[in-house]
Design an enzyme around this catalytic site. Structure first.
Site, PDB file in Angstrom:
ATOM      1  N   LYS A  80     -29.666 -18.902  -3.605  1.00 14.45           N
ATOM      2  CA  LYS A  80     -30.103 -19.385  -4.925  1.00 14.45           C
ATOM      3  C   LYS A  80     -30.596 -20.837  -4.827  1.00 14.45           C
ATOM      4  CE  LYS A  80     -26.298 -21.528  -7.225  1.00 14.45           C
ATOM      5  NZ  LYS A  80     -25.338 -21.757  -8.228  1.00 14.45           N
TER       6      LYS A  80
ATOM      7  N   LYS B 148     -17.520 -23.072  -2.431  1.00 14.77           N
ATOM      8  CA  LYS B 148     -17.322 -24.532  -2.518  1.00 14.77           C
ATOM      9  C   LYS B 148     -16.217 -24.994  -1.587  1.00 14.77           C
ATOM     10  CE  LYS B 148     -19.428 -25.894  -6.806  1.00 14.77           C
ATOM     11  NZ  LYS B 148     -19.321 -26.527  -8.114  1.00 14.77           N
TER      12      LYS B 148
ATOM     13  N   LYS C 273     -28.721 -27.423  -6.593  1.00 14.64           N
ATOM     14  CA  LYS C 273     -28.846 -28.882  -6.565  1.00 14.64           C
ATOM     15  C   LYS C 273     -28.311 -29.449  -5.258  1.00 14.64           C
ATOM     16  CE  LYS C 273     -25.828 -28.520 -10.526  1.00 14.64           C
ATOM     17  NZ  LYS C 273     -25.518 -28.779 -11.865  1.00 14.64           N
TER      18      LYS C 273
HETATM   19  P1  TYM Z   1     -23.984 -25.362 -13.285  1.00 10.86           P
HETATM   20  O1  TYM Z   1     -23.948 -26.774 -13.740  1.00 10.86           O
HETATM   21  O2  TYM Z   1     -23.859 -25.083 -11.831  1.00 10.86           O
HETATM   22  O3  TYM Z   1     -25.309 -24.675 -13.783  1.00 10.86           O
HETATM   23  C1  TYM Z   1     -25.741 -24.786 -15.141  1.00 10.86           C
HETATM   24  C2  TYM Z   1     -26.438 -23.499 -15.563  1.00 10.86           C
HETATM   25  O4  TYM Z   1     -27.565 -23.248 -14.713  1.00 10.86           O
HETATM   26  C3  TYM Z   1     -27.508 -21.929 -14.205  1.00 10.86           C
HETATM   27  N1  TYM Z   1     -28.119 -21.918 -12.854  1.00 10.86           N
HETATM   28  C4  TYM Z   1     -29.135 -21.097 -12.490  1.00 10.86           C
HETATM   29  N2  TYM Z   1     -29.793 -20.148 -13.166  1.00 10.86           N
HETATM   30  C5  TYM Z   1     -30.784 -19.499 -12.507  1.00 10.86           C
HETATM   31  N3  TYM Z   1     -31.118 -19.752 -11.216  1.00 10.86           N
HETATM   32  C6  TYM Z   1     -30.470 -20.699 -10.496  1.00 10.86           C
HETATM   33  N4  TYM Z   1     -30.831 -20.946  -9.241  1.00 10.86           N
HETATM   34  C7  TYM Z   1     -29.418 -21.424 -11.133  1.00 10.86           C
HETATM   35  N5  TYM Z   1     -28.578 -22.423 -10.742  1.00 10.86           N
HETATM   36  C8  TYM Z   1     -27.794 -22.711 -11.797  1.00 10.86           C
HETATM   37  C9  TYM Z   1     -26.016 -21.601 -14.142  1.00 10.86           C
HETATM   38  O5  TYM Z   1     -25.788 -20.220 -14.135  1.00 10.86           O
HETATM   39  C10 TYM Z   1     -25.524 -22.254 -15.418  1.00 10.86           C
HETATM   40  O6  TYM Z   1     -25.710 -21.413 -16.538  1.00 10.86           O
HETATM   41  N6  TYM Z   1     -19.371 -23.854 -14.410  1.00 10.86           N
HETATM   42  C11 TYM Z   1     -20.701 -24.058 -14.942  1.00 10.86           C
HETATM   43  C12 TYM Z   1     -20.734 -25.017 -16.111  1.00 10.86           C
HETATM   44  C13 TYM Z   1     -19.812 -24.657 -17.213  1.00 10.86           C
HETATM   45  C14 TYM Z   1     -20.008 -23.677 -18.211  1.00 10.86           C
HETATM   46  C15 TYM Z   1     -18.864 -23.730 -19.033  1.00 10.86           C
HETATM   47  C16 TYM Z   1     -21.034 -22.774 -18.462  1.00 10.86           C
HETATM   48  C17 TYM Z   1     -18.597 -25.245 -17.445  1.00 10.86           C
HETATM   49  N7  TYM Z   1     -18.029 -24.705 -18.538  1.00 10.86           N
HETATM   50  C18 TYM Z   1     -18.713 -22.863 -20.115  1.00 10.86           C
HETATM   51  C19 TYM Z   1     -20.885 -21.916 -19.558  1.00 10.86           C
HETATM   52  C20 TYM Z   1     -19.753 -21.966 -20.369  1.00 10.86           C
HETATM   53  C21 TYM Z   1     -21.573 -24.631 -13.849  1.00 10.86           C
HETATM   54  O7  TYM Z   1     -21.114 -25.239 -12.929  1.00 10.86           O
HETATM   55  O8  TYM Z   1     -22.920 -24.496 -14.086  1.00 10.86           O
END
Ligand code: TYM
Length: 334
Positions: A197, A115, A200
């Site tokens: 991967k 990032k 978004k």
């Molecule tokens: P975020 O918002 O980027 O993604 C949300 C969830 O989606 C999963 N994910 C994927 N899984 C499979 N293939 C992909 N291409 C893919 N892209 C995203 C991510 O692994 C995630 O589970 N930091 C975290 C949000 C967060 C969080 C937490 C998660 C904040 N606090 C506490 C768990 C526990 C994030 O940015 O996820």
């Protein structure tokens, strides 16, 4: 434990358009685990502002994400679905945990490196300490299980390290959480470059299936998905494009890779891509319909937002007060 159930926590950012990766890697598993656990699902809006956001747009997306959680099958009367920004304990615990986390640990986080390269004009301190906020999210609820996609596992490992360090000094304050990664769908790759991967923030809209894409768009994107040269539907390292499509198809239909290979034995990529597209449309259609219904029901969603924020505040504050006492802050006089 909360009552007689183990605790599950997870969250998602309300940033950008959510993708099929978010659904298959995370949200879908949240739904299947939700009966067994006492669940907290957060719309993690504090995390979103590590990258500049348009305020009105962030508010709109946060609400859309709240509704998506419900539409995907999480009952807000049984699961605590809430906005992170409505529970100030997240920020307060994050500050304390910052003082138990080393810069060296944070600078090893691959997401920080990615990032900060992408937003080189805004490498703010929040971007750096983001995993500490994530640790606070998880530890506040004395969480046992954290279902996430593979890309979040490094952050979860750090959470465990921070919790163990804190417990080592002050006694058993935090439950040490376990990660949960689904057997399929934990890392959905880009449809245009299967070495990356699905994300978004990908600049090429054909690389990602967005959860709000309509059926025609979904089918068109799968038709354009890059494939490989072996001209057969087989799951292996030499066919990253086809293997990714198989992963998607398997996660959407519940079929094993062996069953899929048999189903498409002797058939071309065209038939296979069409079937994958249709399986995704079938999974997303009912969600789209429920979103349309829920959007008409403003009062119900508002009442859930309010009630669940109260519940989350109650549970989170209990842990926060314990931590504040342990580190030596003066007791509150009532
Ligand atoms: P975020 O918002 O980027 O993604 C949300 C969830 O989606 C999963 N994910 C994927 N899984 C499979 N293939 C992909 N291409 C893919 N892209 C995203 C991510 O692994 C995630 O589970 N930091 C975290 C949000 C967060 C969080 C937490 C998660 C904040 N606090 C506490 C768990 C526990 C994030 O940015 O996820």
């Amino acid at each position: 434990m909360l009552g007689d159930k183990k605790v599950l926590f997870s969250g998602m950012q309300a940033t950008g358009n959510l993708t099929l990766g978010n659904y298959l890697g995370a949200l879908k598993n949240w739904v299947s685990l939700s009966d067994e656990y006492e669940c907290f699902y957060s719309v993690v809006d504090l995390h979103s502002i590590t990258v500049r956001q348009d305020p009105a747009e962030l508010r709109r997306r946060a609400r859309a994400l709240y509704i998506l959680y419900v539409a995907a099958g999480l009952d807000p009367e049984k699961n605590c679905i809430y906005y992170q920004s409505h529970v100030s304990a997240h920020s307060e615990l994050a500050w304390i945990l910052n003082c138990f986390t080393y810069n060296g640990e944070l600078s090893r986080m691959t997401q920080f490196k990615d990032k900060s390269a992408k937003h080189a004009d805004n490498v703010n301190a929040g971007l750096f300490t983001y995993p500490v906020l994530m640790a606070a999210d998880i530890l506040l609820y004395q969480t046992d299980l954290v279902p996430v996609g593979k890309d979040q596992m490094q952050h979860l490992e750090l959470t465990r390290d921070i919790a163990q360090r804190f417990n080592g000094i002050y006694g058993d304050v935090f439950t040490i959480p376990e990660g949960y990664i689904a057997k399929t769908g934990a890392k959905i790759m880009s449809l245009q470059d299967p070495s990356k991967k699905m994300s978004k923030s990908d600049e090429n809209p054909n690389a990602s299936i967005y959860l709000m894409d309509d059926a025609d768009t979904i089918i068109r994107k799968f038709k354009r998905a890059v494939t490989d040269s072996e001209a057969c539907v087989r799951y292996n390292e030499n066919q990253p494009g086809i293997s990714n499509l198989m992963e998607i198809y398997s996660t959407c239909t519940g079929k094993s890779f062996a069953e899929i290979e048999k189903e498409f034995d002797g058939k071309g990529y065209g038939d296979f891509k069409m079937a994958v597209g249709e399986s995704v449309v079938d999974v997303l259609r009912p969600i789209h319909e429920r979103i349309a219904d829920l959007e008409k029901n403003k009062d119900y969603i508002d009442s859930m937002i309010k009630a669940n924020a109260e519940k989350a505040n109650y549970v989170a504050t209990k842990t926060l007060r314990k931590v504040q006492k342990k580190v030596g802050f003066p007791e509150r006089i009532r």
